[in-house]
Each structure stands twice: as C-alpha cells, then as structure tokens.
Scaffold this motif. Structure first.
Motif, PDB file in Angstrom:
ATOM      1  N   MET A   1       0.806  -1.185  -0.070  1.00 53.83           N
ATOM      2  CA  MET A   1       0.081  -0.041   0.145  1.00 53.83           C
ATOM      3  C   MET A   1       0.772   1.483   0.141  1.00 53.83           C
ATOM      4  N   ALA A   2       1.982   1.028   0.559  1.00 56.08           N
ATOM      5  CA  ALA A   2       2.829   2.395   0.642  1.00 56.08           C
ATOM      6  C   ALA A   2       3.604   2.703  -0.566  1.00 56.08           C
ATOM      7  N   ALA A   3       3.659   1.593  -1.326  1.00 55.52           N
ATOM      8  CA  ALA A   3       4.327   1.799  -2.699  1.00 55.52           C
ATOM      9  C   ALA A   3       3.243   2.329  -3.726  1.00 55.52           C
ATOM     10  N   GLU A   4       2.051   2.003  -3.546  1.00 50.16           N
ATOM     11  CA  GLU A   4       0.880   2.633  -4.179  1.00 50.16           C
ATOM     12  C   GLU A   4       0.780   3.913  -3.745  1.00 50.16           C
ATOM     13  N   GLU A   5       0.940   4.359  -2.511  1.00 50.18           N
ATOM     14  CA  GLU A   5       0.525   5.836  -2.241  1.00 50.18           C
ATOM     15  C   GLU A   5       1.709   6.650  -2.815  1.00 50.18           C
ATOM     16  N   GLU A   6       3.084   6.136  -2.911  1.00 47.02           N
ATOM     17  CA  GLU A   6       4.131   6.674  -3.153  1.00 47.02           C
ATOM     18  C   GLU A   6       3.983   7.192  -4.742  1.00 47.02           C
ATOM     19  N   GLU A   7       3.511   6.051  -5.251  1.00 41.76           N
ATOM     20  CA  GLU A   7       3.352   6.224  -6.946  1.00 41.76           C
ATOM     21  C   GLU A   7       2.435   7.037  -7.283  1.00 41.76           C
ATOM     22  N   LEU A   8       1.152   7.197  -6.499  1.00 40.69           N
ATOM     23  CA  LEU A   8      -0.090   8.286  -6.572  1.00 40.69           C
ATOM     24  C   LEU A   8       0.717   9.692  -6.303  1.00 40.69           C
TER      25      LEU A   8
END
Length: 97
Positions: free
Chosen positions: A1-8
């Motif tokens: 989820m953190a990676a997805e947030e960073e990508e966003l």
C-alpha cells in the motif's frame, strides 16, 4: 500500500508540474496574443491613413492633370491668336483671297 501511495504522489507531482507549465505557457501565449492585437490595431490605423493619403494625392494629381491640359489648350489658342497669317505664295499676294 505504501508503494501505491508513493506512486500516486509521484503521479500527482508530475501532473501538478505539467499544470503549472501549461499555466505558464498560457500566460506567455496570452501576452503574445495581446501584443499582436495591439500591433494589428496600429497597423490597421496606419493602413487607413495611408489609403486616405493615396486617395487625396490621386485627386490632386487628377486636378493638376486637368489644369495642365487646360493650360496647354489656352497656350495653343494664344499662339494661334497672335501668330501672323502664314506667308502666301508670291503668285497670290496681289489677289484678295
């Protein structure tokens, strides 16, 4: 989820930079359009003045040409009026013709 947030967040930053770049370009283009509109207005006014000048000069040239023709006709008439009769041939001088 953190990676997805960073990508966003990365996508959001890129989108924000693109928006700011587009806004900056819009300001520059708007300024250029305004400059060209002012220039166009000035050139249109200058063109109208030049057209009026040409029209006036054409009229003056026509007047001068008419005066010249009239003066030439008066000069021809004056020359004809003051010039003596052409000399007659010797065999007709004593005759009233």
């Amino acid at each position: 989820m953190a990676a997805e947030e960073e990508e966003l967040r990365s996508v959001l930053e890129q989108t924000d930079r693109g928006r700011r770049t587009a806004e900056h370009e819009l300001v520059e283009v708007t300024e250029r359009v305004n400059q060209l509109a002012v220039q166009n207005t000035g050139l249109t006014a200058q063109k109208k003045k030049l057209e009026a000048d040409v029209s006036q000069l054409t009229g003056e040239m026509d007047d001068v040409a008419l005066e010249r023709r009239s003066a030439e006709e008066r000069a021809k008439k004056a020359i004809t009026d003051v010039s003596p009769d052409p000399p007659r041939p010797p065999h007709t001088r004593g005759l009233n013709l």
